[in-house]
Design a protein around this motif. Structure first.
Motif, PDB file in Angstrom:
ATOM      1  N   ASP A  31      -2.040   9.869   5.184  1.00  0.00           N
ATOM      2  CA  ASP A  31      -1.952   8.559   5.835  1.00  0.00           C
ATOM      3  C   ASP A  31      -0.846   8.570   6.888  1.00  0.00           C
ATOM      4  O   ASP A  31      -1.022   8.064   7.999  1.00  0.00           O
ATOM      5  CB  ASP A  31      -1.639   7.450   4.820  1.00  0.00           C
ATOM      6  CG  ASP A  31      -2.776   7.189   3.853  1.00  0.00           C
ATOM      7  OD1 ASP A  31      -3.956   7.328   4.262  1.00  0.00           O
ATOM      8  OD2 ASP A  31      -2.486   6.839   2.696  1.00  0.00           O
ATOM      9  N   MET A  90       0.850  -1.193   0.000  1.00  0.00           N
ATOM     10  CA  MET A  90       0.000   0.000   0.000  1.00  0.00           C
ATOM     11  C   MET A  90       0.883   1.239   0.000  1.00  0.00           C
ATOM     12  O   MET A  90       1.811   1.340   0.792  1.00  0.00           O
ATOM     13  CB  MET A  90      -0.897  -0.006   1.239  1.00  0.00           C
ATOM     14  CG  MET A  90      -1.749   1.223   1.374  1.00  0.00           C
ATOM     15  SD  MET A  90      -2.850   1.137   2.790  1.00  0.00           S
ATOM     16  CE  MET A  90      -3.742   2.633   2.555  1.00  0.00           C
ATOM     17  N   SER A  91       0.584   2.163  -0.865  1.00  0.00           N
ATOM     18  CA  SER A  91       1.311   3.424  -0.931  1.00  0.00           C
ATOM     19  C   SER A  91       0.683   4.414   0.049  1.00  0.00           C
ATOM     20  O   SER A  91      -0.532   4.615   0.042  1.00  0.00           O
ATOM     21  CB  SER A  91       1.244   3.965  -2.360  1.00  0.00           C
ATOM     22  OG  SER A  91       1.930   5.181  -2.437  1.00  0.00           O
ATOM     23  N   LEU A  92       1.508   5.007   0.871  1.00  0.00           N
ATOM     24  CA  LEU A  92       1.022   5.955   1.877  1.00  0.00           C
ATOM     25  C   LEU A  92       1.308   7.378   1.429  1.00  0.00           C
ATOM     26  O   LEU A  92       2.424   7.683   1.015  1.00  0.00           O
ATOM     27  CB  LEU A  92       1.712   5.703   3.221  1.00  0.00           C
ATOM     28  CG  LEU A  92       1.583   4.306   3.813  1.00  0.00           C
ATOM     29  CD1 LEU A  92       2.396   4.198   5.084  1.00  0.00           C
ATOM     30  CD2 LEU A  92       0.126   3.973   4.081  1.00  0.00           C
ATOM     31  N   ASP A  93       0.313   8.245   1.542  1.00  0.00           N
ATOM     32  CA  ASP A  93       0.552   9.659   1.246  1.00  0.00           C
ATOM     33  C   ASP A  93       0.753  10.409   2.569  1.00  0.00           C
ATOM     34  O   ASP A  93       0.744   9.825   3.652  1.00  0.00           O
ATOM     35  CB  ASP A  93      -0.585  10.251   0.405  1.00  0.00           C
ATOM     36  CG  ASP A  93      -1.932  10.270   1.110  1.00  0.00           C
ATOM     37  OD1 ASP A  93      -1.976  10.129   2.355  1.00  0.00           O
ATOM     38  OD2 ASP A  93      -2.950  10.428   0.418  1.00  0.00           O
ATOM     39  N   ALA A 121       6.119   7.852   1.667  1.00  0.00           N
ATOM     40  CA  ALA A 121       5.011   7.792   0.710  1.00  0.00           C
ATOM     41  C   ALA A 121       5.494   7.454  -0.682  1.00  0.00           C
ATOM     42  O   ALA A 121       6.604   7.638  -1.036  1.00  0.00           O
ATOM     43  CB  ALA A 121       4.261   9.128   0.706  1.00  0.00           C
ATOM     44  N   SER A 177      -5.871  -2.986   4.995  1.00  0.00           N
ATOM     45  CA  SER A 177      -4.633  -3.295   4.264  1.00  0.00           C
ATOM     46  C   SER A 177      -3.574  -3.919   5.169  1.00  0.00           C
ATOM     47  O   SER A 177      -2.561  -4.415   4.680  1.00  0.00           O
ATOM     48  CB  SER A 177      -4.072  -2.029   3.620  1.00  0.00           C
ATOM     49  OG  SER A 177      -3.557  -1.163   4.618  1.00  0.00           O
TER      50      SER A 177
END
Length: 157
Positions: free
Chosen positions: A7, A1-4, A157, A46
């Protein structure tokens, strides 16, 4: 999962206060309550957030001794590892157990009331574990760091 960055801000806030109400968390990270709730749900589903818990003090509960224990097994066959891991999960004094590379197969962190209690744990549990060939115990003199929070940086991220 890509975190920005949002997040990461949510995760950082939750690590500092896992009981923060959604409204306060939403305000802190600059989202509406519903958007914040959706983000939280996604982080939980996730697997980024594995759960919420209360941190207990071993010392306040009467466990003054922390032992770091290195375990060697008779081999690293799948059955040997799974037999040991199933047995180790039943010991209530084991706080953590990690399969390791290097000289020892496992490293454990154990809470005990005192040295006599650790001796009991050693006799009744550790020595009785399947496939154990060597046990090396060390005792913590003082805790310096016991982090539950991981530093969250925007570049993740």
């Amino acid at each position: 999962m890509s975190l920005d960055r949002i997040d990461i801000a949510i995760l950082d806030s939750l690590q500092k206060d896992g009981r923060i109400p959604n409204a306060a968390l939403a305000e802190k990270v600059g989202l509406s309550q519903s958007a914040c709730s959706r983000r939280l749900d996604n982080l939980e589903k996730s697997g980024v957030i594995r759960g919420y818990h209360a941190r207990l003090s071993n010392a306040a509960l009467g466990h003054q001794l922390t032992a770091i224990v290195h375990i060697s097994l008779s081999g690293q066959f799948e059955k040997t590892l799974s037999d040991f891991e199933a047995a180790i999960k039943r010991c209530p004094n084991i706080l953590s157990c990690h399969l390791m590379s290097g000289e020892y197969d496992y490293i454990l962190r154990i809470a005990a009331r005192d040295l006599a209690d650790y001796e009991r744990i050693h006799k009744e549990w550790l020595s009785a574990m399947p496939h154990v060939t060597k046990i090396n115990s060390s005792f913590a003199l003082r805790e310096i760091i016991d982090r539950t929070a991981m530093g969250m940086k925007p570049e993740m991220a």
